[in-house]
Motif scaffolding. Structure first.
Motif, mmCIF file in Angstrom:
data_model
loop_
_atom_site.group_PDB
_atom_site.id
_atom_site.type_symbol
_atom_site.label_atom_id
_atom_site.label_comp_id
_atom_site.label_asym_id
_atom_site.label_seq_id
_atom_site.Cartn_x
_atom_site.Cartn_y
_atom_site.Cartn_z
ATOM 1 N N ALA A 172 9.654 -4.533 -7.061
ATOM 2 C CA ALA A 172 10.725 -4.398 -5.682
ATOM 3 C C ALA A 172 11.300 -5.700 -5.444
ATOM 4 C CB ALA A 172 10.302 -3.634 -4.652
ATOM 5 N N GLN A 173 10.395 -6.794 -5.333
ATOM 6 C CA GLN A 173 10.716 -8.037 -4.948
ATOM 7 C C GLN A 173 11.718 -8.672 -5.988
ATOM 8 O OE1 GLN A 173 6.762 -9.757 -4.362
ATOM 9 N NE2 GLN A 173 7.519 -10.142 -2.277
ATOM 10 N N GLY A 174 11.515 -8.486 -7.224
ATOM 11 C CA GLY A 174 12.539 -8.945 -8.448
ATOM 12 C C GLY A 174 13.661 -7.969 -8.516
ATOM 13 N N ALA A 186 0.666 -1.177 0.002
ATOM 14 C CA ALA A 186 0.019 0.120 -0.050
ATOM 15 C C ALA A 186 0.896 1.347 0.222
ATOM 16 C CB ALA A 186 -0.962 -0.075 1.238
ATOM 17 N N PHE A 187 1.916 1.073 0.730
ATOM 18 C CA PHE A 187 2.949 2.287 0.980
ATOM 19 C C PHE A 187 3.211 2.396 -0.581
ATOM 20 C CE2 PHE A 187 7.113 3.983 1.361
ATOM 21 C CZ PHE A 187 6.744 5.060 2.133
ATOM 22 N N LEU A 188 3.975 1.674 -1.144
ATOM 23 C CA LEU A 188 4.775 1.874 -2.244
ATOM 24 C C LEU A 188 3.912 2.232 -3.415
ATOM 25 C CD1 LEU A 188 6.987 -1.335 -2.456
ATOM 26 C CD2 LEU A 188 7.682 1.071 -1.982
ATOM 27 N N LYS A 191 3.687 9.868 -7.592
ATOM 28 C CA LYS A 191 4.456 11.194 -7.154
ATOM 29 C C LYS A 191 5.932 11.019 -7.159
ATOM 30 C CE LYS A 191 4.385 14.155 -3.204
ATOM 31 N NZ LYS A 191 4.565 14.050 -2.248
ATOM 32 N N ASP A 192 6.237 9.702 -6.360
ATOM 33 C CA ASP A 192 7.746 9.773 -6.131
ATOM 34 C C ASP A 192 8.330 8.753 -6.780
ATOM 35 O OD1 ASP A 192 7.476 11.581 -3.856
ATOM 36 O OD2 ASP A 192 6.231 10.351 -2.902
ATOM 37 N N GLY A 193 7.714 8.141 -7.609
ATOM 38 C CA GLY A 193 8.595 7.083 -8.161
ATOM 39 C C GLY A 193 8.832 5.490 -7.597
ATOM 40 N N CYS A 194 8.209 5.318 -6.618
ATOM 41 C CA CYS A 194 8.350 4.226 -5.888
ATOM 42 C C CYS A 194 8.057 3.020 -7.122
ATOM 43 C CB CYS A 194 7.374 3.952 -4.839
ATOM 44 S SG CYS A 194 7.825 4.896 -3.388
ATOM 45 N N MET A 195 8.655 1.880 -6.850
ATOM 46 C CA MET A 195 8.647 0.591 -7.544
ATOM 47 C C MET A 195 7.404 0.058 -6.888
ATOM 48 S SD MET A 195 11.932 -1.284 -7.940
ATOM 49 C CE MET A 195 13.236 -0.639 -8.893
ATOM 50 N N PRO A 196 6.507 -0.703 -7.726
ATOM 51 C CA PRO A 196 5.494 -1.660 -7.074
ATOM 52 C C PRO A 196 5.957 -2.771 -6.487
ATOM 53 C CG PRO A 196 5.321 -1.543 -9.290
ATOM 54 C CD PRO A 196 6.362 -0.572 -9.206
ATOM 55 N N GLY A 255 16.357 3.019 -5.355
ATOM 56 C CA GLY A 255 15.912 2.355 -6.632
ATOM 57 C C GLY A 255 14.572 1.967 -6.323
ATOM 58 N N ILE A 256 14.133 1.488 -5.402
ATOM 59 C CA ILE A 256 13.034 1.101 -4.933
ATOM 60 C C ILE A 256 11.776 2.297 -4.404
ATOM 61 C CG2 ILE A 256 11.411 -0.305 -3.164
ATOM 62 C CD1 ILE A 256 13.787 -2.369 -3.026
#
Length: 83
Positions: A33-35, A16-18, A24-29, A55-56
């Motif tokens: 992120a797991q990959g 949920a956070f990601l 807005k901030d470019g987080c990875m889903p 990167g995440i």
């Protein structure tokens, strides 16, 4: 270092956070992120969190804290890619 299990609740909170910071901030889903972390931990050399975490998380600003996010969950997340 204590090996603590990353709970389903923490995984959902992280997802949920990601997702809330993805546009807005470019987080990875979470699945990306797991990959990404699988590649980080599978490599021949140790990569420090200060190198892979941006990167995440993209451009998320944590200067005012984690805004209700469980920091313990983020610390345990890299270990979750092994499960």
């Amino acid at each position: 270092m204590m090996n603590q299990e990353f709970t389903q609740e923490q995984m959902e909170q992280l997802e949920a956070f990601l997702l809330s910071h993805m546009e807005k901030d470019g987080c990875m889903p979470l699945d990306v992120a797991q990959g990404y972390l699988t590649a980080v931990v599978s490599g021949p050399h140790m990569i420090m969190p200060n190198e892979w975490l941006p990167g995440i998380l993209g451009d998320v600003d944590f200067s005012s804290g984690f805004a209700g996010f469980d920091q313990t969950a983020m610390n345990q997340f890299p270990a979750s890619v092994h499960h």
